[in-house]
Design an enzyme around this catalytic site. Structure first.
Site, PDB file in Angstrom:
ATOM      1  N   LYS A   1       0.333 -41.611 -12.674  1.00  0.00           N
ATOM      2  CA  LYS A   1      -0.422 -41.416 -13.916  1.00  0.00           C
ATOM      3  C   LYS A   1      -1.715 -42.228 -13.877  1.00  0.00           C
ATOM      4  CE  LYS A   1       1.974 -38.380 -16.065  1.00  0.00           C
ATOM      5  NZ  LYS A   1       1.400 -37.033 -16.240  1.00  0.00           N
TER       6      LYS A   1
ATOM      7  N   TYR B   1       5.888 -43.055 -10.646  1.00  0.00           N
ATOM      8  CA  TYR B   1       5.427 -42.203 -11.748  1.00  0.00           C
ATOM      9  C   TYR B   1       4.222 -42.854 -12.427  1.00  0.00           C
ATOM     10  CZ  TYR B   1       5.280 -39.986 -16.338  1.00  0.00           C
ATOM     11  OH  TYR B   1       4.857 -39.339 -17.476  1.00  0.00           O
TER      12      TYR B   1
END
Ligand SMILES: Cc1cc2nc3c(=O)[nH]c(=O)nc-3n(C[C@H](O)[C@H](O)[C@H](O)COP(=O)(O)OP(=O)(O)OC[C@H]3O[C@@H](n4cnc5c(N)ncnc54)[C@H](O)[C@@H]3O)c2cc1C
Length: 650
Positions: A583, A579
């Site tokens: 990002k 994750y």
């Protein structure tokens, strides 16, 4: 938009089929009556104005329009007349009557089932005799573009897309998604004199069976019989059948499909051409918008509302379109002060407001009629043929009443003079460019005129929110609050950003609706607390789709990609390497796109940027983070203890 003698408004009609030619005549009719001078050009892709040799049913609603244009006698002259009966529905096996529907055929204005070739010849001759339009052949339109230079060979102020079911013009603004209706149709025309006897000389007959029905009706002064034989088939059996007038098959296929039909029906089928046409009947989702580019591009006929043929009403609906579009344009061009004619866009919107609901009702009713005639409605599926018979009788008697009896002009006047409609037109106009119809061997430019009534650019905000999870939009109250706060409107579209085709289609539709796209906030992301190897690939389809639309409509817009502070730091205790990396990738993506799209929009007066920024919020307690806390009970404590301010921001 001018209407004086020196500069007549130039209207390009793309497609010289039934809808296109009728529209040319209707524009001429209304504009002549209003003293407005227009220059209409019809661009047809075929080498001549010619139709295939099938029949088409013209209902009283459309016949009435012919009479209003003083073409009624000519229409009656080519039609197969009826004598008090519209259609008789018969059992497939015995020809016994199921229901016979009467029609008033003694009036001058009456049903006019005719041969498509003869109808097209009538329309073409009328266009030529009246000087309603200049007809061009071998001109295939491929697309409509916004352009700044006008160094092309032909120009137009308005483009009307009458290019039929596979419309190139429509396809530029919305993704055409044909859905197989479950049925195919065989078609042919035979001379009635070739039959040993014919007990139904002046009306339509439909023999009904489960999964099949055979429709015939007389055309060409009752000399010819038009045949349409419908069969319900599973899609895997008809993979090679096209949605095309010109695809054909062996006649034996028809015999096989209609085995068991009564001898009168068999005799008709026996006279079908050796290679009858075979048509895949596709259905289409209703189109919510029929005009684009600030009203410079308008759809009409099958391009706007292609429908299944079971009501025999598609051609009539295209004529209703032409009639009212002609009327609305003549009012706009004659300088009416009614607010509906304040701009081309509001004029096109009035046309759409009156016509769209009725055309879409016809689409839906055609679908339902087909299922009834094939005995395939949901409540018939588990019933025997005998049990379905009374249901058919009940459902067919009054089916056409509302199609035929509508007072079109009264509906138009009501919408035009009624309250509140003008305010529904969004004030997004004012895109600087014009449009161009580019074609093989021809180019037609739509060009802005120095017109004080051209809509001005608006500062109002139109927002679109989307969610994959819920098909339900946020409450009206909530949307109203947001819209008020930002002084604009907020609409809601359901879309899954992982579905590239859906994203493309929705963004293209939104951009086409306003002829621009000014911004995108890409916040659709979910957090996967998962090992790297299990992580699904991310997509940025919505970003590139939006950029394409901004470039297309020359809108130097802005995008905000929602990243995260997790893309800049490793959060202690939060095992989300993928994750966080994704990002970080969003942040790097933003940098790259900002560089790549720094000078991407050619406004004519220099290159402009699509601005791209990445927002990296810190810890915010969202439902997604709360779920992380639930899944990992120790996580909240670690976050709060290690947070500089010992708190999360809400
Ligand atoms: C099996 C079947 C039976 C039907 N029976 C009936 C009936 O009984 N009664 C009825 O009312 N309706 C019937 N319809 C529907 C009716 O045929 C259509 O609704 C009607 O023809 C629509 O007219 P249109 O002008 O919009 O399109 P079309 O008649 O399809 O005309 C489109 C024209 O545009 C041209 N064109 C296409 N692309 C381009 C391009 N890119 N550039 C330039 N020219 C282009 C084409 O060559 C064509 O001439 C039936 C339809 C089907 C499929």
């Amino acid at each position: 938009m001018g209407s004086n003698e020196q500069q007549p408004t130039r209207i390009a009609i793309v497609g010289g089929g039934i809808g296109g030619l009728f529209c040319a005549l209707a524009i001429h009719h209304h504009c002549s009556a209003a003293g407005v001078h227009v220059q209409v050009d019809v661009f047809e892709q075929a080498s001549q104005y010619k139709e295939i040799g099938a029949g088409v049913g013209i209902g009283i609603n459309a016949a009435r329009l012919f009479h209003q244009m003083d073409l009624g006698d000519k229409l009656n002259g080519i039609a197969g007349h009826r004598t008090g009966v519209w259609i008789t529905f018969r059992r497939f096996d015995t020809s016994e009557d199921i229901v016979t529907v009467p029609v008033n055929d003694s009036d001058k204005i009456r049903q006019a089932p005719c041969a498509r070739t003869e109808l097209l010849d009538l329309l073409k001759a009328a266009v030529e005799v009246r000087g309603a339009a200049t007809l061009h052949t071998k001109k295939q339109c491929r697309s409509v573009e916004v352009r700044q230079d006008y160094s092309t060979s032909a120009e137009a102020d308005i483009v009307i897309g009458c290019d039929g079911i596979h419309s190139a013009i429509r396809n530029q603004f919305v993704v055409d998604k044909p859905v197989f209706s479950g049925q195919i149709a065989y078609r042919g025309v035979i001379p009635i004199s070739a039959l040993s006897s014919w007990p139904f000389p002046s009306y339509s007959v439909a023999w009904l069976a489960k999964h099949r029905h055979l429709l015939v009706f007389p055309i060409s002064r009752n000399e010819q019989l038009n045949i349409v034989a419908f069969v319900t088939k599973p899609e895997n059996e008809i993979a090679d059948v096209k949605e095309s007038w010109t695809s054909i098959c062996d006649r034996q296929e028809v015999f096989d499909d209609f085995a068991g039909f009564d001898k009168t029906a068999q005799e008709v089928l026996g006279l079908m051409p050796e290679q009858p046409s075979k048509w895949r009947l596709n259905d289409r989702q209703p189109l919510h918008r029929w005009h684009y580019m600030n009203g410079k591009v308008i759809l009409l006929g099958d391009s706007a509302h292609a429908m299944l043929p079971h009501l025999g009403a598609g051609a009539g609906q295209s004529m209703e379109d032409g009639w009212l579009l002609g009327r609305a344009l003549s009012e706009r061009l004659s300088g009416s002060t009614n607010p509906h004619f304040a701009s081309l866009e509001s004029t096109a919107q009035l046309y759409q407001t009156v016509r769209l609901p009725r055309a879409q009702k016809t689409q839906a009713t055609s679908r339902a009629a087909g299922n009834t005639y094939e005995l395939q409605t949901e409540d018939m599926l588990d019933k025997s043929f005998e049990e379905c018979i009374p249901m058919i009788a009940e459902r067919t008697r009054e089916r056409m009443k509302w199609v035929w009896e509508e007072d079109l002009d009264a509906a138009y006047v009501k919408a035009r003079d009624g309250q509140g409609l003008a305010s529904k037109v969004e004030g997004h106009g004012g895109a600087a460019g014009g449009g161009v119809v580019a074609g093989k061997g021809m180019e037609t430019v739509t060009q802005p005129r120095n017109d004080s009534r051209t809509p001005k650019p608006s500062t109002r905000l139109t927002g679109y929110a989307s969610s994959r999870r819920s098909r339900q939009p946020p409450s009206t109250r909530r949307r109203g609050e947001l819209a008020d706060r930002f002084e604009g409107t907020l609409s809601y579209r359901h879309v899954d950003v992982q579905n590239a085709e859906q994203v493309d289609s929705v963004i293209a539709e939104i951009a086409a609706e306003h002829s621009r796209l000014d911004g995108l906030i890409a916040a659709a992301g979910i957090q996967y607390v998962k090992p790297a190897l299990e992580y699904p690939p991310d997509r940025i389809q919505h970003v590139s789709s939006s950029a394409r639309q901004m470039i297309k409509y020359k809108s130097p817009g802005a995008m905000v990609l929602v990243g995260s502070m997790s893309g800049l730091n490793a959060n202690k205790g939060f095992t989300s390497s993928v994750y966080n990396s994704s990002k970080a990738a969003v942040i790097q993506l933003g940098r790259n796109l900002a560089m790549e799209w720094g000078k991407v929009i050619d406004t004519g007066g220099g290159k402009r940027a699509i601005r791209v920024n990445v927002l990296c919020p810190g810890n915010i307690i969202t439902p997604m983070v709360l779920k992380n806390f639930e899944d990992d009970p120790g996580l909240r404590k670690i976050w709060e203890e290690n947070n500089v301010s010992s708190t999360n921001s809400y």
